[in-house]
Design an enzyme around this catalytic site. Sequence first.
Site, PDB file in Angstrom:
ATOM      1  N   ASP A  55       6.619   7.600 -63.685  1.00 58.70           N
ATOM      2  CA  ASP A  55       5.411   8.377 -63.458  1.00 58.70           C
ATOM      3  C   ASP A  55       4.826   8.085 -62.088  1.00 58.70           C
ATOM      4  OD1 ASP A  55       5.484   9.560 -65.904  1.00 58.70           O
ATOM      5  OD2 ASP A  55       3.974   8.283 -66.826  1.00 58.70           O
ATOM      6  N   LYS A  77       2.882  13.440 -63.102  1.00 58.97           N
ATOM      7  CA  LYS A  77       1.744  13.283 -64.011  1.00 58.97           C
ATOM      8  C   LYS A  77       0.505  12.852 -63.257  1.00 58.97           C
ATOM      9  CE  LYS A  77       3.312  12.972 -68.591  1.00 58.97           C
ATOM     10  NZ  LYS A  77       3.409  11.651 -69.126  1.00 58.97           N
ATOM     11  N   MET A 190      -9.525   7.638 -66.539  1.00 53.59           N
ATOM     12  CA  MET A 190      -9.553   9.029 -66.055  1.00 53.59           C
ATOM     13  C   MET A 190     -10.987   9.582 -66.058  1.00 53.59           C
ATOM     14  SD  MET A 190      -6.143  10.248 -68.093  1.00 53.59           S
ATOM     15  CE  MET A 190      -6.493   9.234 -69.516  1.00 53.59           C
TER      16      MET A 190
HETATM   17  C1  SAM Z   1      -2.948   8.496 -67.686  1.00 52.03           C
HETATM   18  S1  SAM Z   1      -3.888   7.021 -67.682  1.00 52.03           S
HETATM   19  C2  SAM Z   1      -2.603   5.873 -67.985  1.00 52.03           C
HETATM   20  C3  SAM Z   1      -3.114   4.542 -68.436  1.00 52.03           C
HETATM   21  C4  SAM Z   1      -2.017   3.515 -68.576  1.00 52.03           C
HETATM   22  N1  SAM Z   1      -1.081   3.867 -69.624  1.00 52.03           N
HETATM   23  C5  SAM Z   1      -2.588   2.115 -68.831  1.00 52.03           C
HETATM   24  O1  SAM Z   1      -2.345   1.549 -69.908  1.00 52.03           O
HETATM   25  O2  SAM Z   1      -3.275   1.609 -67.955  1.00 52.03           O
HETATM   26  C6  SAM Z   1      -4.212   6.817 -65.965  1.00 52.03           C
HETATM   27  C7  SAM Z   1      -5.596   6.241 -65.695  1.00 52.03           C
HETATM   28  O3  SAM Z   1      -5.575   4.828 -65.811  1.00 52.03           O
HETATM   29  C8  SAM Z   1      -6.482   4.270 -64.902  1.00 52.03           C
HETATM   30  N2  SAM Z   1      -5.757   3.408 -63.968  1.00 52.03           N
HETATM   31  C9  SAM Z   1      -4.453   3.106 -64.001  1.00 52.03           C
HETATM   32  N3  SAM Z   1      -4.128   2.225 -63.035  1.00 52.03           N
HETATM   33  C10 SAM Z   1      -5.274   1.967 -62.383  1.00 52.03           C
HETATM   34  C11 SAM Z   1      -5.600   1.133 -61.280  1.00 52.03           C
HETATM   35  N4  SAM Z   1      -4.681   0.376 -60.676  1.00 52.03           N
HETATM   36  N5  SAM Z   1      -6.884   1.096 -60.851  1.00 52.03           N
HETATM   37  C12 SAM Z   1      -7.817   1.844 -61.469  1.00 52.03           C
HETATM   38  N6  SAM Z   1      -7.575   2.642 -62.507  1.00 52.03           N
HETATM   39  C13 SAM Z   1      -6.320   2.709 -62.963  1.00 52.03           C
HETATM   40  C14 SAM Z   1      -7.151   5.433 -64.169  1.00 52.03           C
HETATM   41  O4  SAM Z   1      -8.312   5.774 -64.887  1.00 52.03           O
HETATM   42  C15 SAM Z   1      -6.103   6.500 -64.282  1.00 52.03           C
HETATM   43  O5  SAM Z   1      -6.665   7.779 -64.135  1.00 52.03           O
END
Ligand code: SAM
Length: 274
Positions: A55, A77, A190
């Site tokens: 992804d 994505k 998100m």
């Molecule tokens: C589709 S979700 C996936 C979450 C992922 N499966 C997890 O367990 O972290 C994606 C969201 O996770 C958050 N996110 C993921 N990595 C991040 C990071 N390094 N810093 C800030 N937010 C993050 C943000 O809100 C982003 O829009």
Amino acid sequence: MKPTVRSPVEPAAVDAAGRRPVGRVHLVGAGPGDAELLTLRAARLLAAADVVVHDHLVGPGVLDLIKPGAERIYVGKERSRHSLPQDEINALLVRLARAGRDVVRLKGGDPFIFGRGGEELQVLAAEGIAFEVVPGVTAACGVACFAGIPLTHRDCAQAVLFVTGHLKVGGDGLDWAALARPRQTVVIYMGLSELPSICAQLLAHGAPATRAAAVVQQGTLPPQRVVTGTLADLPGRVADAGLQSPCLVIVGEVVRLRDELAWFEATRAAAVPR
Ligand SMILES: C[S@@+](CC[C@H](N)C(=O)[O-])C[C@H]1O[C@@H](n2cnc3c(N)ncnc32)[C@H](O)[C@@H]1O
């Protein structure tokens, strides 16, 4: 991010007895960004897989662990820019496994938290394809640690809730009254684009305007940025700072502990090796 390779699905070679090996899909959590937050099992699988389907939110250092010569398939994505629709991703995984390939399906954070990992596995299960799941450090845990914000603390937060801010138009289904309660931390994935309405809903459902809140951009990675404030002023501060996705929203009094515990920025400023 490294260039990705797209190619038609090549079947695996047959063995001496003329049988094609049966493929398997490893659904692997890549953690929130910093490659050192990967599990040992994830690193080992990346070093061995024939093909990695990944992804958008997978840290560049994580992709560096893929075996040289292994095929990489980027399926995207990003919000509102899906590179491959979900049903095509599901079909691709089935095709790769049927061709006998050893597949790593790599997802940011933890594959079972807002990652549609469950949906992909339901398709594999229905098709009779073997799979395993490797957990990852979810953004809430990794990002909060690197921001110096303990998600729970005996003095102010006895519970923590993970919710999505990817709200559906015309009714989002979130229980705002429950999210507005005191003595808990609410982590919103998100949530950046909906931040003004998230803060407004919490205020409308009884949260005080003084409740602490933060937005963390690109947590755990060198460009990490953190903006703190209250439910009343956070949207304006975040707009002024020009934060961009990926961002995590953290609401709760634990955010105030960052004043004492912001270790990552201190380490970076002092150029302390990690
Ligand atoms: C589709 S979700 C996936 C979450 C992922 N499966 C997890 O367990 O972290 C994606 C969201 O996770 C958050 N996110 C993921 N990595 C991040 C990071 N390094 N810093 C800030 N937010 C993050 C943000 O809100 C982003 O829009």
